[in-house]
Design a protein around this motif. Sequence first.
Motif, PDB file in Angstrom:
ATOM      1  N   ILE A  64      -0.540   5.232   6.925  1.00 22.40           N
ATOM      2  CA  ILE A  64      -0.561   4.942   5.491  1.00 22.40           C
ATOM      3  C   ILE A  64      -1.928   5.288   4.896  1.00 22.40           C
ATOM      4  CG2 ILE A  64      -0.439   3.073   3.785  1.00 22.40           C
ATOM      5  CD1 ILE A  64       1.726   1.782   5.534  1.00 22.40           C
ATOM      6  N   ASN A  65      -3.000   5.071   5.658  1.00 21.19           N
ATOM      7  CA  ASN A  65      -4.333   5.467   5.193  1.00 21.19           C
ATOM      8  C   ASN A  65      -4.440   6.978   5.037  1.00 21.19           C
ATOM      9  OD1 ASN A  65      -5.394   2.898   4.981  1.00 21.19           O
ATOM     10  ND2 ASN A  65      -6.125   2.846   7.100  1.00 21.19           N
ATOM     11  N   GLN A  66      -3.790   7.712   5.944  1.00 23.35           N
ATOM     12  CA  GLN A  66      -3.796   9.173   5.827  1.00 23.35           C
ATOM     13  C   GLN A  66      -3.040   9.618   4.583  1.00 23.35           C
ATOM     14  OE1 GLN A  66      -2.210  10.642   9.530  1.00 23.35           O
ATOM     15  NE2 GLN A  66      -4.181  10.504  10.593  1.00 23.35           N
TER      16      GLN A  66
ATOM     17  N   GLU B  32       0.834  -1.209   0.000  1.00 23.22           N
ATOM     18  CA  GLU B  32       0.000   0.000   0.000  1.00 23.22           C
ATOM     19  C   GLU B  32       0.866   1.255   0.000  1.00 23.22           C
ATOM     20  OE1 GLU B  32      -3.029   0.183   3.011  1.00 23.22           O
ATOM     21  OE2 GLU B  32      -3.493  -1.946   2.779  1.00 23.22           O
ATOM     22  N   LEU B  33       1.910   1.230   0.795  1.00 21.80           N
ATOM     23  CA  LEU B  33       2.808   2.388   0.872  1.00 21.80           C
ATOM     24  C   LEU B  33       3.449   2.654  -0.484  1.00 21.80           C
ATOM     25  CD1 LEU B  33       4.034   4.500   2.757  1.00 21.80           C
ATOM     26  CD2 LEU B  33       5.837   2.847   3.318  1.00 21.80           C
ATOM     27  N   GLU B  34       3.927   1.613  -1.135  1.00 17.63           N
ATOM     28  CA  GLU B  34       4.515   1.755  -2.475  1.00 17.63           C
ATOM     29  C   GLU B  34       3.502   2.328  -3.462  1.00 17.63           C
ATOM     30  OE1 GLU B  34       5.855  -2.119  -3.578  1.00 17.63           O
ATOM     31  OE2 GLU B  34       7.804  -1.917  -2.588  1.00 17.63           O
ATOM     32  N   THR B  35       2.283   1.800  -3.412  1.00 15.59           N
ATOM     33  CA  THR B  35       1.234   2.238  -4.342  1.00 15.59           C
ATOM     34  C   THR B  35       0.893   3.708  -4.123  1.00 15.59           C
ATOM     35  OG1 THR B  35       0.299   0.009  -4.397  1.00 15.59           O
ATOM     36  CG2 THR B  35      -1.131   1.805  -5.127  1.00 15.59           C
ATOM     37  N   HIS B  36       0.697   4.098  -2.869  1.00 18.23           N
ATOM     38  CA  HIS B  36       0.358   5.493  -2.567  1.00 18.23           C
ATOM     39  C   HIS B  36       1.479   6.441  -3.002  1.00 18.23           C
ATOM     40  CE1 HIS B  36      -2.988   3.795  -0.663  1.00 18.23           C
ATOM     41  NE2 HIS B  36      -2.616   3.836   0.614  1.00 18.23           N
ATOM     42  N   GLN B  37       2.717   6.021  -2.780  1.00 14.27           N
ATOM     43  CA  GLN B  37       3.862   6.843  -3.149  1.00 14.27           C
ATOM     44  C   GLN B  37       3.874   7.107  -4.650  1.00 14.27           C
ATOM     45  OE1 GLN B  37       7.550   4.966  -2.141  1.00 14.27           O
ATOM     46  NE2 GLN B  37       8.762   6.830  -2.314  1.00 14.27           N
TER      47      GLN B  37
END
Length: 702
Positions: free
Chosen positions: A695-697, A633-638
């Motif tokens: 990560i949601n934020q 998720e972190l990779e995707t959001h980045q």
Amino acid sequence: MAADKGTAAMSDAANEVSEQYDFWLKDAFASGGSQGYDHKKFGITAKGAWECIKRHFREIGIDIQKESVTVAGVGGMAGDVFGNGMLLSRKIKLVAAFDHMNIFMDPDPDPEKSFKERQRLFNIPGCNWSDYNPVLISQGGGVASRRAKSISISPEMRERLGISDKSLSGEKLIRAILKMQVDLLYFGGIGTYIRSSEENNADVGDKANDPVRITAKELKTRVIGEGANLAMTQRARIEYAENGGRLNTDSVDNSAGVDISDHEVNIKIFLEILLAKKELKSRKERNHFFAKLGPDVVKMVLEDNYYQSAGISLDQKASDKKLELYHNYIQDMEAAELFNREVEDIPENDKLLSYSEKPGCLPRPILCLLFGYEKMRLSDATLKSPIVDTTFARRYFISYFPPVIRHDHEAHLDEHRLKKEIISTIISNRIVNQAGITFVYNMEKATGAAPWEIVRAYLIAENLLEADNFRKMVHELDNTADANLQTDMLLHMEDIIGKVVLWMLTHFASDRISFDFVNQYQQTIARFQEDLFQKLESICSMEEGCVVEKVKEYEKQNIPSSLGSWLVILPYLKDVMAILAIKEERHAEFIETGNLFILVTSYFEIDWINSLLEQYAATSVWEKIMRENLYRELETHQSKFVMKVLEFKRKDETMEQAFTNYMREKEALEKEYRRTIANIKEDKSSNLMAVSVLINQLEGFI
């Protein structure tokens, strides 16, 4: 077929039969014959072992080419491995040695004078220790028969041996020599002299040496070089290593002899092609050409020894933090019948896991064994894969041959009948030497990719990052920079390569991963690195002069500024594949996209979030799954955030301006995000749920 001591005539006989039956290998059927490479003349086995020995000492801060070391040994100067080995440094202080006939004692030798005398003996066919000039032996030394019932031990020799006995039988004296406190115990003769304390002489299977054999716990030497075969049992090696001793296995230390035979055979196969094409006019011309290649072949073989021993050191340090991974690897490979754990004397699970309490973690003899098996596993997987048929892989095949062949006869190399086998062997060797035993295995577990797909991704990643140039700079610091620091630098590069490989395998379909990436983007990434070094402070909001100061800190540790600069930016190169993917999708400039990606990473403290996930000790399957999902998720959001800013960017804006303007519209979200970060940093017991909230934020900024 490879010749051993005294069997060169058998090689000639075998080759004659091969020629007589017009077998395609011709006189490459058996190496080491009259037209093969003379191992003793080249001193290749000893030189290979010496590369390993030098590394052991280098890692404890001693340069044995410049500093004196005390040595005890098994063998005589007429022997190939012992004789050549004792001529590889003028700083050797050979204080004791024995062979099948005599015992040599020299309690306080003059390194230079004794070197010249050993050199003289080496050039006398069939010499033995009784031929040593007694005038050159230090006070209290001498030569005695191994079979003597009573040998007078001088005060000087008693002090050197650490004993009080004034006389000993030949057998007891040999045992005392094996137990003596020296820097190096060097095996070059025949016989098994060390067993573990849990074995008995019957377990060893070398009855002739039962009277002189000792246990590993009785050893006091700092380093062992096993130039001979089976000088120790595997259990003895492990026991010695457990007690702080430094050694490999015989298969690693004396591998140069096998390696040069491999080169000999493969070169001869190729020279048959040149003979058929009349580029070599006669067998005599071929023999002359082949002989001239010898020095280059020796150099290449010794490089193999150097890098293999370096790889074992990397794995040993890596096992300190990843012992469970090595434990799982051993279990799974045993289940897959890659090896028989009992036959190979690999300790049981409880014993393996107990190594976490010991410095250095997994003993090197275990790693040496696993090294060989993993190389065979990867070689087999690569040989059966599309990799061996690619133009890209050809570079590894070409590199196997001496420079003269590469430069003058490259056009015919592709006709070599073992081309694919050579490619698969070289690739498996380099990956295990560099990335370690568990790299491919771990990636298989993490991604579900096939071993050959992981191999392909690794080769792409290391070439994109020009890792070979980095490694070369690190290895050039031998005996200049601290060896442990060198190991850390090499592991750092492998960690970055591993992250690039993982991203590639988890985000790209297999058919999208191509060696073409290297041709398309290698130079672009090199320019990105240069640009990043110049702009890193502004991109990451560092204090002015911080980057230069970091380079200066490295210089204080004898690391040149060029390498120091690389080390400063290395952590930021883990995202090159993510940057490349965004660049392709948005048709953006790579350097601009990369700078924006790193700005986002720094601004949102994404590396810190990743470190929280890495440090979290997931104890259940569900926690592990959750942690992996949060990584993704972190990779995707980045990546999505970077693409949002690229869409937002106006024509006349720089990337930095576009980012600033975009963030002005997210002011309230940012305040909440910063509060959450502060709370997590204050609450040191924060768990995966806290990271999940953060990560949601981050998703809200997209």
